[in-house]
Design a protein around this motif. Structure first.
Motif, PDB file in Angstrom:
ATOM      1  N   UNK A   1     -16.367  -9.029   7.996  1.00 33.87           N
ATOM      2  CA  UNK A   1     -16.723 -10.470   7.277  1.00 33.87           C
ATOM      3  C   UNK A   1     -16.750 -11.564   8.613  1.00 33.87           C
ATOM      4  N   UNK A   2     -16.844 -12.905   8.190  1.00 33.99           N
ATOM      5  CA  UNK A   2     -16.583 -13.713   9.139  1.00 33.99           C
ATOM      6  C   UNK A   2     -15.122 -14.163   9.024  1.00 33.99           C
ATOM      7  N   UNK A   3     -14.733 -14.576  10.183  1.00 33.13           N
ATOM      8  CA  UNK A   3     -13.285 -15.250  10.139  1.00 33.13           C
ATOM      9  C   UNK A   3     -12.462 -14.486  11.219  1.00 33.13           C
ATOM     10  N   UNK A   4     -11.142 -14.775  10.929  1.00 24.91           N
ATOM     11  CA  UNK A   4     -10.122 -13.967  11.622  1.00 24.91           C
ATOM     12  C   UNK A   4      -8.991 -13.643  10.749  1.00 24.91           C
ATOM     13  N   UNK A   5      -8.231 -12.630  11.011  1.00 26.35           N
ATOM     14  CA  UNK A   5      -7.126 -12.229  10.207  1.00 26.35           C
ATOM     15  C   UNK A   5      -5.813 -11.949  11.125  1.00 26.35           C
ATOM     16  N   UNK A   6      -4.691 -12.248  10.288  1.00 25.73           N
ATOM     17  CA  UNK A   6      -3.192 -12.102  10.790  1.00 25.73           C
ATOM     18  C   UNK A   6      -2.615 -11.225   9.822  1.00 25.73           C
ATOM     19  N   UNK A   7      -1.909 -10.041  10.353  1.00 26.48           N
ATOM     20  CA  UNK A   7      -1.058  -9.300   9.290  1.00 26.48           C
ATOM     21  C   UNK A   7       0.222  -9.131  10.084  1.00 26.48           C
ATOM     22  N   UNK A   8       1.439  -9.161   9.096  1.00 35.03           N
ATOM     23  CA  UNK A   8       2.722  -9.008   9.335  1.00 35.03           C
ATOM     24  C   UNK A   8       3.384  -7.869   8.725  1.00 35.03           C
ATOM     25  N   UNK A   9       3.966  -6.905   9.110  1.00 27.78           N
ATOM     26  CA  UNK A   9       4.252  -5.767   8.183  1.00 27.78           C
ATOM     27  C   UNK A   9       6.004  -6.194   8.130  1.00 27.78           C
ATOM     28  N   UNK A  10       6.261  -6.171   6.806  1.00 31.52           N
ATOM     29  CA  UNK A  10       7.718  -6.452   6.390  1.00 31.52           C
ATOM     30  C   UNK A  10       8.597  -5.389   6.142  1.00 31.52           C
ATOM     31  N   UNK A  11       7.861  -4.235   5.779  1.00 32.57           N
ATOM     32  CA  UNK A  11       8.515  -2.938   5.487  1.00 32.57           C
ATOM     33  C   UNK A  11       7.670  -1.799   5.631  1.00 32.57           C
ATOM     34  N   UNK A  12       8.131  -0.476   6.053  1.00 34.06           N
ATOM     35  CA  UNK A  12       7.093   0.531   5.962  1.00 34.06           C
ATOM     36  C   UNK A  12       6.335   0.596   7.243  1.00 34.06           C
ATOM     37  N   UNK A  13       5.105   1.327   7.352  1.00 36.27           N
ATOM     38  CA  UNK A  13       4.338   1.309   8.602  1.00 36.27           C
ATOM     39  C   UNK A  13       2.875   1.257   8.028  1.00 36.27           C
ATOM     40  N   UNK A  14       1.994   0.856   8.939  1.00 35.42           N
ATOM     41  CA  UNK A  14       0.498   0.706   8.563  1.00 35.42           C
ATOM     42  C   UNK A  14      -0.231   1.004   9.877  1.00 35.42           C
ATOM     43  N   UNK A  15      -1.434   1.596   9.645  1.00 32.06           N
ATOM     44  CA  UNK A  15      -2.324   2.046  11.011  1.00 32.06           C
ATOM     45  C   UNK A  15      -3.427   0.782  10.525  1.00 32.06           C
ATOM     46  N   UNK A  16      -3.632   0.011  11.553  1.00 29.46           N
ATOM     47  CA  UNK A  16      -4.764  -0.851  11.337  1.00 29.46           C
ATOM     48  C   UNK A  16      -5.971  -0.313  12.401  1.00 29.46           C
TER      49      UNK A  16
ATOM     50  N   UNK B   1       0.637  -1.262   0.082  1.00 30.45           N
ATOM     51  CA  UNK B   1      -0.041   0.011   0.041  1.00 30.45           C
ATOM     52  C   UNK B   1       0.768   1.298   0.074  1.00 30.45           C
ATOM     53  N   UNK B   2       0.737   2.022  -0.995  1.00 35.03           N
ATOM     54  CA  UNK B   2       1.611   3.268  -1.122  1.00 35.03           C
ATOM     55  C   UNK B   2       1.316   4.221  -0.051  1.00 35.03           C
ATOM     56  N   UNK B   3       1.939   5.464   0.112  1.00 35.93           N
ATOM     57  CA  UNK B   3       1.853   6.494   0.975  1.00 35.93           C
ATOM     58  C   UNK B   3       0.371   7.175   0.677  1.00 35.93           C
ATOM     59  N   UNK B   4      -0.367   7.217   1.733  1.00 32.49           N
ATOM     60  CA  UNK B   4      -1.700   8.309   1.503  1.00 32.49           C
ATOM     61  C   UNK B   4      -2.790   6.951   1.402  1.00 32.49           C
ATOM     62  N   UNK B   5      -2.222   5.736   1.291  1.00 37.27           N
ATOM     63  CA  UNK B   5      -3.637   4.635   1.148  1.00 37.27           C
ATOM     64  C   UNK B   5      -4.492   4.930   2.514  1.00 37.27           C
TER      65      UNK B   5
ATOM     66  N   UNK C   1       2.448   6.991   6.424  1.00 37.53           N
ATOM     67  CA  UNK C   1       3.904   7.152   6.548  1.00 37.53           C
ATOM     68  C   UNK C   1       4.272   7.885   4.798  1.00 37.53           C
ATOM     69  N   UNK C   2       5.816   7.698   4.760  1.00 37.78           N
ATOM     70  CA  UNK C   2       6.124   8.455   3.512  1.00 37.78           C
ATOM     71  C   UNK C   2       6.860   7.392   2.432  1.00 37.78           C
ATOM     72  N   UNK C   3       6.576   6.312   2.948  1.00 38.08           N
ATOM     73  CA  UNK C   3       7.008   4.885   1.985  1.00 38.08           C
ATOM     74  C   UNK C   3       6.079   3.628   1.867  1.00 38.08           C
ATOM     75  N   UNK C   4       5.924   3.066   0.940  1.00 37.34           N
ATOM     76  CA  UNK C   4       5.126   2.025   0.621  1.00 37.34           C
ATOM     77  C   UNK C   4       5.377   0.917   1.806  1.00 37.34           C
ATOM     78  N   UNK C   5       4.108   0.485   2.191  1.00 37.97           N
ATOM     79  CA  UNK C   5       4.005  -0.731   3.472  1.00 37.97           C
ATOM     80  C   UNK C   5       3.913  -1.873   2.721  1.00 37.97           C
ATOM     81  N   UNK C   6       4.696  -2.799   3.055  1.00 40.51           N
ATOM     82  CA  UNK C   6       4.865  -4.203   2.452  1.00 40.51           C
ATOM     83  C   UNK C   6       4.285  -5.185   3.659  1.00 40.51           C
ATOM     84  N   UNK C   7       3.427  -5.949   3.279  1.00 42.04           N
ATOM     85  CA  UNK C   7       2.819  -6.573   4.430  1.00 42.04           C
ATOM     86  C   UNK C   7       2.434  -8.058   3.910  1.00 42.04           C
ATOM     87  N   UNK C   8       2.260  -9.047   4.756  1.00 45.33           N
ATOM     88  CA  UNK C   8       1.598 -10.441   4.417  1.00 45.33           C
ATOM     89  C   UNK C   8       0.358 -10.454   5.060  1.00 45.33           C
ATOM     90  N   UNK C   9      -0.695 -10.644   4.593  1.00 47.81           N
ATOM     91  CA  UNK C   9      -2.086 -10.852   5.459  1.00 47.81           C
ATOM     92  C   UNK C   9      -2.712 -12.215   5.286  1.00 47.81           C
TER      93      UNK C   9
END
Length: 198
Positions: free
Chosen positions: A139-154, A126-130, A183-191
């Motif tokens: 929705x139903x279920x459960x989620x797990x996220x791991x930030x590899x680089x950058x930052x994200x607000x959940x 996700x790019x800056x400003x996303x 942030x000012x850089x693209x966030x890379x994550x695995x969801x």
């Protein structure tokens, strides 16, 4: 309904397998049942019944569905038993229309070989400003996220959780949630989502 194998008619298991394949391919292309119905000329009711293995469609219907998916009809009958459990980086399938705003600037790629298992894993950039706050997910279920680089607000029901590289989060998908990259850089994550949301 399908009869037993040996009399020339499809078995129930074959109809379920073909239906699951159509559903998977539809979701991989970001299509709703209604949109596949429009593209194929097959009613939404029939599309739904075929996907659930509840119908024994004619060959003509299968051809129409294959056309709507943009594939050859032969692909619907190919076995997947030989599919590798490995997904190479260059083989990742891009996910479009994954319940996401069109042209939102994010990149979403499937990390699992298909959507037939108990979970869905996605590479997310996700790019800056996303900002997906205008269309919170729930929705139903459960989620797990791991930030590899950058930052994200959940945001979980309005509560902000700021994550940076190496941070992870788990939450029930029934909670309204959205994401912001302030942030000012693209966030890379695995969801990882279970069950798959498609």
């Amino acid at each position: 309904m399908a009869s037993e194998e040996g009399n020339g008619l499809p078995t129930a298991s074959m109809l379920h397998a073909i239906g699951a394949k159509i559903r998977t391919m539809r979701k991989e292309r970001g299509l709703t049942v209604e949109r596949l119905s429009e593209l194929s000329g097959v009613s939404t009711g029939i599309v739904s019944q075929v996907e659930r293995g509840k119908a024994n469609p004619s060959f003509s219907t299968m051809v129409q569905l294959a056309h709507g998916l943009g594939i050859s009809v032969a692909r619907l009958f190919d076995g997947d038993d030989h599919r590798s459990p490995v997904v190479r980086k260059f083989e990742r399938r891009r996910i479009d229309g994954h319940g996401l705003a069109e042209g939102d600037g994010g990149l979403y790629e499937l990390l699992t070989p298909d959507l037939n298992g108990a979970l869905e894993a996605t590479w997310v950039e996700t790019p800056p400003g996303y900002d997906s706050s205008e269309t919170p997910y729930r929705h139903n279920g459960e989620e797990f996220g791991l930030i590899l680089s950058g930052a994200k607000d959940v945001y979980l029901d309005g509560v902000r959780h700021h994550l940076e590289a190496g941070d992870s989060i788990r939450y029930a998908s029934t909670i309204p949630h959205w994401y912001v990259n302030s942030g000012d850089e693209t966030c890379v994550a695995v969801w990882v989502i279970t069950p798959p949301t498609w």
